[in-house]
Design a protein around this motif. Structure first.
Motif, PDB file in Angstrom:
ATOM      1  N   SER A   1       0.838  -1.208   0.000  1.00 41.64           N
ATOM      2  CA  SER A   1       0.000   0.000   0.000  1.00 41.64           C
ATOM      3  C   SER A   1       0.874   1.260   0.000  1.00 41.64           C
ATOM      4  O   SER A   1       0.519   2.269  -0.614  1.00 41.64           O
ATOM      5  CB  SER A   1      -0.951   0.008   1.196  1.00 41.64           C
ATOM      6  N   THR A   2       2.019   1.207   0.642  1.00 36.45           N
ATOM      7  CA  THR A   2       2.961   2.340   0.646  1.00 36.45           C
ATOM      8  C   THR A   2       3.502   2.561  -0.766  1.00 36.45           C
ATOM      9  O   THR A   2       3.588   3.694  -1.241  1.00 36.45           O
ATOM     10  CB  THR A   2       4.109   2.083   1.636  1.00 36.45           C
ATOM     11  N   VAL A   3       3.840   1.471  -1.434  1.00 35.14           N
ATOM     12  CA  VAL A   3       4.321   1.564  -2.822  1.00 35.14           C
ATOM     13  C   VAL A   3       3.224   2.139  -3.705  1.00 35.14           C
ATOM     14  O   VAL A   3       3.471   3.022  -4.532  1.00 35.14           O
ATOM     15  CB  VAL A   3       4.778   0.172  -3.339  1.00 35.14           C
ATOM     16  N   ARG A   4       2.009   1.661  -3.544  1.00 37.94           N
ATOM     17  CA  ARG A   4       0.877   2.135  -4.358  1.00 37.94           C
ATOM     18  C   ARG A   4       0.700   3.647  -4.205  1.00 37.94           C
ATOM     19  O   ARG A   4       0.513   4.362  -5.182  1.00 37.94           O
ATOM     20  CB  ARG A   4      -0.405   1.402  -3.952  1.00 37.94           C
ATOM     21  N   GLU A   5       0.783   4.148  -2.979  1.00 32.68           N
ATOM     22  CA  GLU A   5       0.650   5.596  -2.740  1.00 32.68           C
ATOM     23  C   GLU A   5       1.798   6.371  -3.386  1.00 32.68           C
ATOM     24  O   GLU A   5       1.592   7.432  -3.973  1.00 32.68           O
ATOM     25  CB  GLU A   5       0.607   5.882  -1.234  1.00 32.68           C
ATOM     26  N   ALA A   6       3.002   5.833  -3.288  1.00 32.62           N
ATOM     27  CA  ALA A   6       4.167   6.488  -3.900  1.00 32.62           C
ATOM     28  C   ALA A   6       4.007   6.535  -5.420  1.00 32.62           C
ATOM     29  O   ALA A   6       4.305   7.548  -6.061  1.00 32.62           O
ATOM     30  CB  ALA A   6       5.447   5.752  -3.510  1.00 32.62           C
ATOM     31  N   LEU A   7       3.529   5.447  -5.999  1.00 37.53           N
ATOM     32  CA  LEU A   7       3.342   5.381  -7.448  1.00 37.53           C
ATOM     33  C   LEU A   7       2.246   6.344  -7.905  1.00 37.53           C
ATOM     34  O   LEU A   7       2.363   6.970  -8.956  1.00 37.53           O
ATOM     35  CB  LEU A   7       3.023   3.947  -7.883  1.00 37.53           C
TER      36      LEU A   7
END
Length: 183
Positions: free
Chosen positions: A47-53
């Protein structure tokens, strides 16, 4: 040791990917690893990666190919850049007169570069817009569109990406006021 807030992880991930794009380690059109793979690389939640992307996608550095699910490295369009810059100018209370003054400073350089680098196609486009403008006396909305299109065509003819990126937000802010100026 205290856990870092998720926003710090998101910023770290987005900044690392952004740096890879700007250094051309990740090239335009290159498909990014999956969210799961990126989460493993950065030791964070998916979910952290998704937000960064999402942050990078909204900035125009990532996008999806038509019908594709995977993110690819993209180049921000003039419209993406222009929209964000126009918003910033609006929030900083740039007035029409400020935008007009900036255009007066920038347009001679654009015109000089266009005069040196223009192609036959660019010249034909400029001529077509000029003729169309001259024949639409009394049609204010069409004239506004023609003036904006002329500035766009002139900037395209200059073949300078910096001028093109600078021109976009100024015209975006000026277009609503062109009707008043033309009147």
């Amino acid at each position: 040791a205290a856990k870092r807030p998720r926003c710090c992880h998101r910023s770290r991930v987005s900044e690392a990917i952004r740096s890879r794009i700007l250094s051309r380690e990740l090239r335009e059109g290159e498909v990014l690893p999956t969210e799961t793979e990126l989460a493993r690389q950065f030791a964070v939640n998916r979910s952290t990666v998704r937000e960064a992307l999402r942050k990078l996608e909204s900035g125009g550095l990532l996008g999806r190919r038509r019908g594709g699910k995977r993110l690819v490295v993209t180049r921000p369009t003039r419209e993406t850049f222009g929209g964000g810059f126009s918003q910033a100018l609006t929030l900083h209370r740039a007035r029409v007169v400020d935008v007009w003054e900036a255009l007066q400073a920038v347009q001679p350089g654009i015109a000089a570069a266009a005069a040196e680098r223009r192609s036959a196609g660019a010249l034909a486009k400029l001529e077509a817009v000029t003729v169309r403008f001259a024949t639409r006396q009394g049609e204010r909305d069409a004239a506004v569109a023609d003036v904006a299109e002329f500035f766009d065509a002139l900037c395209e003819a200059c073949a300078n990406p910096v001028f093109q990126l600078l021109n976009e937000p100024l015209l975006r802010l000026l277009k609503p006021s062109l009707a008043v100026i033309i009147d």
